[in-house]
Design an enzyme around this catalytic site. Structure first.
Site, mmCIF file in Angstrom:
data_model
loop_
_atom_site.group_PDB
_atom_site.id
_atom_site.type_symbol
_atom_site.label_atom_id
_atom_site.label_comp_id
_atom_site.label_asym_id
_atom_site.label_seq_id
_atom_site.Cartn_x
_atom_site.Cartn_y
_atom_site.Cartn_z
ATOM 1 N N ASN A 132 0.878 -1.165 0.000
ATOM 2 C CA ASN A 132 0.000 0.000 0.000
ATOM 3 C C ASN A 132 0.923 1.225 0.000
ATOM 4 O OD1 ASN A 132 -1.889 1.976 0.476
ATOM 5 N ND2 ASN A 132 -2.908 0.875 2.148
ATOM 6 N N ARG A 172 -2.443 -2.194 -3.571
ATOM 7 C CA ARG A 172 -3.691 -1.456 -3.387
ATOM 8 C C ARG A 172 -3.612 -0.220 -4.283
ATOM 9 N NH1 ARG A 172 -5.391 2.817 0.767
ATOM 10 N NH2 ARG A 172 -7.616 2.879 0.399
ATOM 11 N N HIS A 183 -13.161 2.349 -0.915
ATOM 12 C CA HIS A 183 -13.231 1.293 0.119
ATOM 13 C C HIS A 183 -13.821 0.002 -0.447
ATOM 14 C CE1 HIS A 183 -13.518 4.386 3.661
ATOM 15 N NE2 HIS A 183 -12.257 4.024 3.459
ATOM 16 N N ASN A 208 -10.876 5.818 9.868
ATOM 17 C CA ASN A 208 -10.555 7.239 9.778
ATOM 18 C C ASN A 208 -11.245 7.849 8.569
ATOM 19 O OD1 ASN A 208 -9.302 9.362 11.059
ATOM 20 N ND2 ASN A 208 -7.406 8.195 11.263
ATOM 21 N N GLY A 209 -11.215 7.086 7.447
ATOM 22 C CA GLY A 209 -12.112 7.370 6.324
ATOM 23 C C GLY A 209 -13.342 6.513 6.539
ATOM 24 N N ARG A 217 -12.476 14.502 7.588
ATOM 25 C CA ARG A 217 -13.189 14.962 6.379
ATOM 26 C C ARG A 217 -14.642 15.272 6.705
ATOM 27 N NH1 ARG A 217 -11.550 9.858 2.806
ATOM 28 N NH2 ARG A 217 -9.778 9.494 4.164
ATOM 29 N N ASP A 273 -9.824 11.139 16.586
ATOM 30 C CA ASP A 273 -9.768 9.784 17.133
ATOM 31 C C ASP A 273 -11.067 9.486 17.895
ATOM 32 O OD1 ASP A 273 -9.311 7.600 18.909
ATOM 33 O OD2 ASP A 273 -7.168 7.829 18.529
ATOM 34 N N MET A 274 -11.824 8.516 17.389
ATOM 35 C CA MET A 274 -13.132 8.225 17.989
ATOM 36 C C MET A 274 -13.029 7.805 19.454
ATOM 37 S SD MET A 274 -16.356 8.288 17.734
ATOM 38 C CE MET A 274 -17.251 8.145 16.191
ATOM 39 N N GLY A 331 -12.175 0.240 12.032
ATOM 40 C CA GLY A 331 -11.780 0.613 13.395
ATOM 41 C C GLY A 331 -12.934 1.025 14.296
ATOM 42 N N ILE A 332 -13.755 1.966 13.841
ATOM 43 C CA ILE A 332 -14.876 2.429 14.662
ATOM 44 C C ILE A 332 -16.011 1.414 14.628
ATOM 45 C CG2 ILE A 332 -16.647 4.225 14.848
ATOM 46 C CD1 ILE A 332 -14.517 6.183 13.655
ATOM 47 N N GLU A 388 -8.319 -5.691 4.661
ATOM 48 C CA GLU A 388 -8.036 -5.328 3.271
ATOM 49 C C GLU A 388 -6.817 -6.068 2.734
ATOM 50 O OE1 GLU A 388 -8.719 -0.992 4.149
ATOM 51 O OE2 GLU A 388 -9.248 -0.995 2.030
HETATM 52 P P1 AMP Z 1 -9.187 2.477 10.952
HETATM 53 O O1 AMP Z 1 -8.976 3.609 9.968
HETATM 54 O O2 AMP Z 1 -10.083 1.396 10.403
HETATM 55 O O3 AMP Z 1 -7.927 1.962 11.557
HETATM 56 O O4 AMP Z 1 -10.029 3.116 12.174
HETATM 57 C C1 AMP Z 1 -9.495 4.151 12.963
HETATM 58 C C2 AMP Z 1 -10.582 4.678 13.896
HETATM 59 O O5 AMP Z 1 -11.054 3.620 14.740
HETATM 60 C C3 AMP Z 1 -10.103 5.796 14.822
HETATM 61 O O6 AMP Z 1 -11.079 6.816 14.872
HETATM 62 C C4 AMP Z 1 -10.022 5.089 16.164
HETATM 63 O O7 AMP Z 1 -10.218 5.991 17.226
HETATM 64 C C5 AMP Z 1 -11.184 4.132 16.054
HETATM 65 N N1 AMP Z 1 -11.104 3.081 17.087
HETATM 66 C C6 AMP Z 1 -10.231 2.053 17.170
HETATM 67 N N2 AMP Z 1 -10.447 1.342 18.303
HETATM 68 C C7 AMP Z 1 -11.480 1.944 18.944
HETATM 69 C C8 AMP Z 1 -12.191 1.704 20.176
HETATM 70 N N3 AMP Z 1 -11.876 0.686 20.967
HETATM 71 N N4 AMP Z 1 -13.209 2.542 20.501
HETATM 72 C C9 AMP Z 1 -13.524 3.571 19.713
HETATM 73 N N5 AMP Z 1 -12.910 3.863 18.557
HETATM 74 C C10 AMP Z 1 -11.907 3.055 18.164
#
Ligand code: AMP
Length: 375
Positions: A7, A66, A155, A184-185, A214, A254-255, A302-303, A356
């Site tokens: 990637n 990718r 995606h 994140n996206g 975004r 960051d969620m 992630g979220i 992925e």
């Molecule tokens: P990704 O781009 O798929 O790696 O997802 C990243 C997002 O997932 C970020 O906003 C992280 O804060 C969120 N994330 C990962 N683990 C957790 C968790 N345990 N609780 C809440 N959000 C999470």
């Protein structure tokens, strides 16, 4: 078959070496372009060193890349040759941050290992089945003909992988429903009989959901207004791609931090969750219609996989569809695909982890396998 999945970003190169489900090595080379790693060829030398150390006397059989944008041409993964590389390069204007890096990565591998089979796996490919009423913007046709302005969707590798996983979990041949890829996206896709029929990202990955940085959907006139107020093109790009979304609303992308802050009573963080979950719930309602009645709603990335409170916020707004979460199941931490709704829910709500790299490796092995005469 041992597959190196690459990637390439403009200044980074993420890789994983897989043999089926086994991950043999993985890593990230950053700051490409600076003194220590002057270019992608140098990054690849570093990857080669790390991979050789991990593989011993075994070697890589093929490389899977990718590629973000496959334009209107690529609806499936393809074996790369010079013509394909040039075709990907011609799509650079549509993905100016991403496709040039992929092309650089492909050429670096071609130079280093001229006989190595390479496969391009496109983020847009799964969405090539969108019907025209879903991919057309209501603007003069000239913009489509001249610039290729239409919905492409992104995606796709993840949505396709998760659609297969969801069908498996449900014991169905194909998946019909709504998939929310929330990283994140973030994007949401309407899938009917295993095919993408609508998706929230559009001409670029900016449209649709509230994301980490975004904005997702906004009234385009806001851009015209800001241009008249003296914002430059660069200002607007930065504003919408880097400083909006959760970051714009809550101060962090960051969620985890947003959820913790909301729990501690931070109103801005709570507002961000409200806006993001409402936006997604609206899309789920719309896509329930687009697929002719969803058989499931799926959360991933992630979220989607980890943020139980965010899933609660979304499904809580979908009572009109008859959806109901089982909070005990929703709160369980697990890496497995699972059902998190109650028996009474009108249709099941699932969590299906995405991968992925696994999807790219699988596609690469399939394309390379099909291109080689049987032994
Ligand atoms: P990704 O781009 O798929 O790696 O997802 C990243 C997002 O997932 C970020 O906003 C992280 O804060 C969120 N994330 C990962 N683990 C957790 C968790 N345990 N609780 C809440 N959000 C999470």
């Amino acid at each position: 078959m041992i597959i190196l999945v690459i990637n390439s970003g403009s200044s980074s190169l993420k890789y994983q070496v897989r043999d089926g489900d086994d991950v043999l090595a993985e890593g990230l080379v950053e700051r490409i372009g600076e003194a220590e790693v002057p270019d992608h060829a140098a990054a690849l030398d570093r990857v080669d060193g790390e991979v050789s150390a991990a593989l011993g006397d075994r070697g890589i059989d093929a490389v899977g890349h990718r590629v973000v944008h496959g334009g209107e041409r690529f609806s499936e993964p393809v074996l790369i040759d010079n013509e394909i590389t040039r075709a990907i390069e011609r799509l650079n204007p549509l993905a100016p941050l991403h496709n040039p890096a992929a092309v650089t990565g492909i050429r670096a591998i071609t130079d280093k290992w001229p006989d190595m089979p390479q496969v391009a796996v496109f983020d847009t490919a799964f969405h090539r089945t969108l019907p025209e009423h879903a991919w057309r913007y209501a603007v003069p046709d000239e913009l489509y003909r001249k610039f290729g302005i239409r919905r492409y969707g992104f995606h796709g590798t993840s949505h396709a992988f998760v659609a297969r996983g969801a069908a498996e979990l449900l014991g169905a041949d194909t998946f019909t429903g709504v998939i929310a890829h929330l990283g994140n996206g973030a994007s949401v896709t309407a899938v009917r009989d295993g095919e993408s029929v609508d998706t929230s990202m559009g001409f670029t990955p900016l449209e649709g959901l509230v994301m980490g940085t975004r904005s997702g959907d906004i009234d385009p006139s806001i851009l015209l207004f800001l241009l008249r107020e003296g914002y430059t093109e660069q200002d607007l790009d930065t504003l919408l791609n880097r400083n909006s979304g959760l970051k714009g609303l809550a101060g962090t992308n960051d969620m985890r931090s947003v959820t913790e802050a909301a729990d501690a009573g931070d109103h801005r963080a709570q507002r961000a969750i409200d806006v993001a979950s409402y936006r997604l719930a609206k899309y789920v309602g719309g896509y329930h219609v687009a697929v002719g009645g969803a058989q499931a709603l799926v959360f991933t990335a992630g979220i989607g996989e980890n943020a139980a409170a965010f899933r609660t916020a979304v499904v809580g707004k979908l009572g009109a569809l008859g959806l109901e979460l089982d909070e005990a199941r929703n709160g369980e931490r697990s890496r497995e695909a699972r059902i998190i709704s109650t028996e009474a829910s009108a249709f099941p709500v699932l969590v299906v982890p995405t991968d992925e790299e696994a999807a790219i490796a699988e596609a690469t092995a399939a394309v390379v396998g099909a291109s080689q005469p049987a032994a």
